[in-house]
Structures are given as C-alpha cells and as structure tokens.
Scaffold this motif. Sequence first.
Motif, PDB file in Angstrom:
ATOM      1  N   GLY A 141      82.202  58.891 -26.699  1.00 14.31           N
ATOM      2  CA  GLY A 141      81.272  58.756 -25.575  1.00 14.31           C
ATOM      3  C   GLY A 141      79.826  58.756 -26.028  1.00 14.31           C
ATOM      4  N   GLY A 199      78.906  55.591 -27.666  1.00 14.39           N
ATOM      5  CA  GLY A 199      78.941  54.411 -26.810  1.00 14.39           C
ATOM      6  C   GLY A 199      80.114  53.489 -27.078  1.00 14.39           C
ATOM      7  N   SER A 200      81.220  54.062 -27.529  1.00 11.69           N
ATOM      8  CA  SER A 200      82.381  53.243 -27.885  1.00 11.69           C
ATOM      9  C   SER A 200      83.245  52.867 -26.689  1.00 11.69           C
ATOM     10  N   PRO A 230      82.439  49.412 -20.430  1.00 13.42           N
ATOM     11  CA  PRO A 230      81.674  49.669 -19.203  1.00 13.42           C
ATOM     12  C   PRO A 230      82.570  50.126 -18.056  1.00 13.42           C
TER      13      PRO A 230
END
Length: 410
Positions: free
Chosen positions: A181, A184-185, A188
């Motif tokens: 998290g 940013g893995s 969306p």
Amino acid sequence: MVAKVKFSHISAGAIAVLVGYTSSVAIIFQAIDASGATAAQAASWMMALGLGMGLTCLILSLRYRMPILTAWSTPGAALLAVGLHGIPMSDAIGAFLFSGVLLTLTGLTGWFEKIAGLIPDSLANAMLAGILFQFGLDAVRAAQVDFALVAVMTTCFIAGRLYFARYTIPVTFLLGCLWAGVAGSFGPLDGFDLALTAPIFVMPSFSLPVLIGVGLPLYIVTMCSQNMPGVVTLKGAGYEPPVSASMTITGLASTVLAPFGGFAFNLAAITAAICAGPEADEDPNTRYIASVMAGIFYCIVGLGGAAVISLFLIAPQALVATIAGLALLSTIGNSLSAALGQPSGREAALMTFMITVSGISFWGIGAAFWALLVGMLVNHLLARPLRKTPTATTQTDVNTPQMPGHSNQK
C-alpha cells in the motif's frame, strides 16, 4: 465454535479465498465471455460460484469437523472458455445441469470413494507436494517482480517462526499489504459498485451434441483434475475425507446453481492445503474452523458478484504469490517427508511427484491424474515379490566337507 475461533483461522480462510480467486478468476471471466453472457448474467455467474463454494464449505466443514474446502472447477472453466463459442446460453446451462447430475450420482453410488481408498499414503503425499510445489516456486520468482516486497515478507516470516509462530502467516500478510500500500502497488479503487448482485435464472435446454461435447467433458475433467487432488490433499494432511458425501453435496450444488451460472463445484486442493496445514492451527481437530471462515468469506464475496471480485484483481501478484508460497511451505515440506520416508515406495513417490510438477496434460486431463495413475502402477509393480530362480546344486556342493573357518560361497 465461536469461542474457539483464532486469528490464524480467520487469516487462513481469508488467504485461501484470496488465492482461490486470484489464481483462476481470469479463466472464469474468459468462460463467461465465451458464453455470450450479459453484464447482469456475468455478475450472476460470479454470485452463484461464490455462494456455491461458500455454502458447500460450510456444510461439509461443520458436518464432518474437517477442513474441507470446495472450489469451482478451474479446468472446467478452461474447457468452457474454448467450448462455449457459438452455443446458446440455454444449451450451455443444460450441459451444466447434466454434469451436475453426473457428479451427484457419483457421490450417491460411492464408486469414487472406493477408488480413492486404494491410494497409498506415500503417493497421496507425493502428489500433494507436486501440486503445491509450483506455489513455492512462484514465491521465489516473485522476487524478480518486486524484490523489496518479497524480502520484507520473507524476513517477517523467518522472524515469526522464531518469535511468534502461531501468528506468522497473518502478520506476514498484513505487513505485505502495508508495504504494498505504501509503495502504491495496489491497483486503483475507483469505479467499484458494491451493491448486492441479483441472480439471473436461465431456463435450460438440452442438445445432445452439447451434452456430449460440453457436459460430459466438464464432468470428466472435474472428477479427474479436481476431485482426485482434493481427496489426496486431505488424506495427505492426515484426514479421512467423506468422499461420497462431498461428491453428493458438490454435485447437488452444481445442479441447483447451474441455471444461475454455477457450472461445477468440486473438492479444493491448494486452498484446502492452506486451511489443513499447521499454519492454520496447531491442533488438527480444530483446523476445520479455518475452512468455515473461508466459507463465510466466499459467501460474502459471492453476494458482491463481479464488483467485489474486482477487488481481488487489484492486489499485486507478487503479494499473492509470496503469501501463498509461505503459507504452504510447511505443508510442502511435510508432504515430501512423508512421501519419501519409506524406501520401498520411494521410486513410485518420486515419479508421482515429478509428473505432477511437470504440468503435462493429455486429452484435457491434468498432470495430477496421470501422476497418480503412473505412481500406483509403478508402486504395484515394484511391490510384487520377485521370483527366485532355483539354483542347480552340484554333487560337489553337497558332499564336499567344509573346513573350519572356510565357506563354499564365492
């Protein structure tokens, strides 16, 4: 039972559901697309599959107090993805019903349980190790995709085995999610509709070519490639699964839910190993609670249909592969140890293991079935007593006296 629930039960059930969906949900989507289903029908398919797995898990686990997990037929979905093009939806549903009835009759007659009882424990463990071995390799290969994530999770796993063994897997999973998290893995989260899915009933119709070309192969691959590994997974974990009852329950679920898109249900192997292993619970008698948790999660996910399934698809593949490999590590090791422990059956067990790992497939039937078939044949041949050829005895051998301290043997 509520008082006995542990955090390890909840985490094992959640990981089993995560692995179950992320490993094959893409194949399900391909099968849905091949069927020409509308968006509403596609969501109904996912709802039927989720509820079918969840309810059958709950029924079997609570009734027999074993970590019995069920799953959709992944090879069946692959078969549908290439076999449903140009077939009317109603005929496809008729084929699902036909397969479900065959699965139910298999359970009621009990013939499959008799065959499963003939499998030696060493071969069952060898096949289980072979089935799970790929997940261990995937955890290692994930380091090429996201080295930092895999390194953090592996370090946490080793530390957990030393200092907090009971909570090793859940803590490792939570740390992995936190790391992914922050990095940013995750994909969306926009555009998700979490409304409950409405079931869509499709009236079945029956076409003999479709029944023979789709329904019968669906039954065969589900039995050979799914149910057989599911049985030996539980046997390898030390349980005596209720084979006939499991076939009957999953067959009835397939029959009832077929008009809504539940094409085939069967015993699970990989996800069952997660809930049946020591990581879920040190006490084998209460590991069934982990599969109960998985059943509850399956039902919740199923009610959300395709919208909730999409949440599983945003998880980084490296995260899923690593936690699955680490969660199954103990089971892989124990299975290999049990498979190779007896020298008399070691060759057959090794052949079973290697064929399973190879992933070969003939006539749409996966490697696990062929590995078990070859392993049982080799085990039978090597276990047969060798004929002793009588040796001719000469007059000299009989009558010649032996000197003290000497022998006539050469």
